[in-house]
Write a protein that holds these residues in place. Sequence first.
Motif, short mmCIF file in Angstrom:
data_model
loop_
_atom_site.label_atom_id
_atom_site.label_comp_id
_atom_site.label_asym_id
_atom_site.label_seq_id
_atom_site.Cartn_x
_atom_site.Cartn_y
_atom_site.Cartn_z
N ARG A 56 9.15 -6.50 -5.60
CA ARG A 56 7.64 -7.11 -5.81
C ARG A 56 6.79 -7.36 -4.53
O ARG A 56 5.62 -6.95 -4.56
CB ARG A 56 7.71 -8.55 -6.54
CG ARG A 56 6.39 -8.89 -6.93
CD ARG A 56 6.66 -10.30 -7.78
NE ARG A 56 6.95 -10.22 -8.95
CZ ARG A 56 6.23 -10.20 -10.20
NH1 ARG A 56 4.93 -10.12 -10.10
NH2 ARG A 56 6.80 -10.05 -11.17
N ASN B 183 3.34 -5.52 -4.02
CA ASN B 183 1.82 -6.33 -3.76
C ASN B 183 1.26 -5.95 -2.44
O ASN B 183 0.11 -5.59 -2.26
CB ASN B 183 2.20 -7.75 -3.59
CG ASN B 183 2.74 -8.19 -4.81
OD1 ASN B 183 2.19 -8.07 -5.89
ND2 ASN B 183 3.28 -9.54 -5.00
N GLU B 184 2.13 -5.63 -1.29
CA GLU B 184 1.80 -5.06 0.05
C GLU B 184 1.24 -3.81 0.00
O GLU B 184 0.01 -3.26 0.55
CB GLU B 184 2.98 -5.30 0.99
CG GLU B 184 2.13 -4.79 2.34
CD GLU B 184 3.51 -4.92 3.49
OE1 GLU B 184 3.77 -3.75 3.99
OE2 GLU B 184 4.03 -5.91 3.63
N GLU C 57 -2.08 -3.79 -2.30
CA GLU C 57 -3.33 -4.25 -1.54
C GLU C 57 -3.81 -3.04 -0.49
O GLU C 57 -4.99 -3.07 -0.36
CB GLU C 57 -2.84 -5.65 -1.04
CG GLU C 57 -2.58 -6.66 -1.83
CD GLU C 57 -3.94 -7.27 -2.36
OE1 GLU C 57 -4.97 -6.84 -1.90
OE2 GLU C 57 -3.74 -8.26 -3.10
N ALA D 112 -4.87 -6.95 -5.98
CA ALA D 112 -3.63 -6.65 -6.63
C ALA D 112 -3.13 -7.25 -7.97
O ALA D 112 -2.70 -6.90 -8.82
CB ALA D 112 -2.41 -6.52 -5.80
N GLU D 113 -3.40 -8.46 -7.84
CA GLU D 113 -2.85 -9.61 -8.88
C GLU D 113 -3.79 -9.13 -10.17
O GLU D 113 -3.20 -9.22 -11.47
CB GLU D 113 -3.45 -11.10 -8.58
CG GLU D 113 -2.96 -12.00 -9.38
CD GLU D 113 -3.24 -13.49 -8.96
OE1 GLU D 113 -3.17 -14.53 -9.77
OE2 GLU D 113 -3.80 -13.78 -7.76
#
Length: 794
Positions: free
Chosen positions: A380, A384-385, A388, A505-506
Amino acid sequence: MESNFGYAGTSAIGVLGLIIVWLVVKYYIKSRMEEQSRQNEARIRTLIKKLRSCNKANHIICNDEKLLGEESILAVFNDMIDHKVEAALCNSKELISLAAELAHLGPWKYHHEKNLFEFDDQFYIIYGTDVAREGSFMTREEYTRNFVHPDDADMVAAEVEKMLMTTERRYITELKHRIIRRDGEVRTVFVRVDVIKDNDGKIQTWYGVNQDITEREIMEAALHNSREMLSLAAELAHIGPWKYHQQVGLFEFDNEFYAILGTDAAREGFFMTSDVYRRNFVHPDDVWIFDKSEVEKLRSVQKRNYSYQFEHRIIRRDGEVRTVAVQGNIIKDADGKIIKWYGAIQDITEQKQAEAALCRQTEKIRRIAYTDVLTGLSNRAHLNEWLEGELEQACCGKSAGGVLFIDLDDLKTVNDTLGHTYGDAIIVEAGKRIEKEVNKAAFVGRIGGDEFVVILPGKRDRQYVAVVADKMINAFCQDIEVCGESFHLSASIGITMYPDDGETAEDILKNADNAMYFAKNSGKNCWKFYDADMQAAAYEKMLLTNSLRRAVENNEFELVYQPQVNIADGVIVGFEALLRWNSPEHGIVSPARFIPLAEQNGLIRAIGTWVLQEACWFARRLADNGWGNIGVAVNVSPKQLCADCFIDSVRDAVHNAGILPNQLEIEITENVMIASLKESISKLEELQSMGIRLALDDFGAGYSSLTYLQQLPVQTLKIDKSFIDMILVAGSKKTIISTIVDMAHLMEMTVVAEGVETEVQLEYLAKSHCDFAQGYLISRPVPEKEALQFLAHR
């Protein structure tokens, strides 16, 4: 040495050289000094003779156009030696710092939130012990008590407090203190600490390295005692001092310098131009460093005392490629004229290799931090990185793509029945199948449990993304064989397109998750694109949850009761209490809709307690009317049974209503056992010992097994409606019902058939010797008043 302004981060005397100095000086200092003096004098006088016999010498050793005498030349070379010593002294502290950072003799990390140091065997070697004896973690107090010399304990504590109190974002400090090893020996350690804080002053990382510098401390004390010893140290440490003669444009090298290059002054000569040095020794790929324009930059610096550092590769005379660090110093007079230009080189090949090893180790740690341990896919954090970064590109119009949120259907059943070994093997195989269906540019990650995410960068076409999703669905439709067993699984997939479906991203992952749940609610084994209606549905779900929180205190719930009858004579033997919610905001809400919400948000315990209390009071009113032999059944959620207070809530409900325990029947489903079979059975046995009746509801709807039936202390088995519906279908499937009834009777259980809606079904159940029936044929669920009337008429 002519150069640009690159930074090397080295100093004039290596730690290894210092160690050699002490060992040699201890035995040979006197004889070595005398021999060195004789060699220097002989070398100088030989050079004088050569210079006097050569016309070029007039240009090499002239000052104010006058030939220098023998004494002047001796003074020049004495000045060179002085500068070697000065360079060594000025940079010894910097060398110690670099050695402590790169040697990694005793690395450690401090976990601030836990107040624990983390040590390994490499660290404990300094202290004469190991992890097996001391453990990997230790508090500050334990470290001080176990190892720090008592006279240094307050100093160490003060330094630690200073690190804690600093407001700097990055605080790097050094200290040294004495330790007492496990064998009782007192040693001195050099500590380098790096503390990094965030904007709020919270410590993010705190790490450092300890090095045993006891011998170095002794050697430094010896070095400071005599100028001659320090000069000898420069020679023995293999530092290569040099001096640049501005007037004639020549470098002056000696054997110490040439030793690094794998040669000597007898072969190369003591003087050399920059071009000759570059042509003979500098690696071709680093020749650009010695560009004349870069040299002019050095000459033009306005400072009167200017130091510079850089690195470059050399090719030794034996062909070996090494890396050297160059440090130079330029001193000018008041008019800006260069009066001294000198420096030293040091072979830092091993240090560079250590840095490369550190980089590799750092990359390895990064891979570990960004990799899912089970599948080897990205985790995860990496997702996320990565996402983004994609969205940053998308904001500039440079990127777009699709995100697939994949959730395996019903994997939990495998984990609960066969164990996590099977489940983990399925997850690994699922990851492989996902990777197989996408191109190399795609990102594939496992973000937890049985959830995977695939990012398809550069794919703006929804049709292309849909084709990939179809391939995923088809891949999972094929049986998966693990641990000698074959499993048929499916997957539900939610799809978002970025940047259209979210700015962060969220948002992208949240919306893909919502789309996945819509796919799952649509029957599973399919995919859904995210749209605004899904967001609206998620918002509605949030509103429904908020209303549900107020439902108990606002008396919005109601119980209805469906009777159960004896198939043989039609006599009512009990009622099942069923929950209904009439919300002022949402109207009548189906239990299938609000019960899962209550379980997700922890509201099921309060609701379940209310249901228990109301059902017990209904049983009390039945007894007051002469029907104390008729029981009331209550469904219990797995979340309720897992609660520590569940047994007490049942006992209180029975006691407060004043009924006999056997008037209450607790119905459980097979998924009640999922959290902990042993704990669940223990609670059920306690309920049974109180006199509470127990029933297994919806038998056959889940992953039913004889193992459950043999272990669970239940008296009643309720056959799921899906089996009862088979009675109306021609074929042998309906014979399953007779088999279930016979099996239950052999285990001394009574059997209740749920969902009986026709006389045909009732007749078949009678022939199968089923005990009780419940369903619309007998009565729909009705409020308490109608239930009492139904009972009176019956």
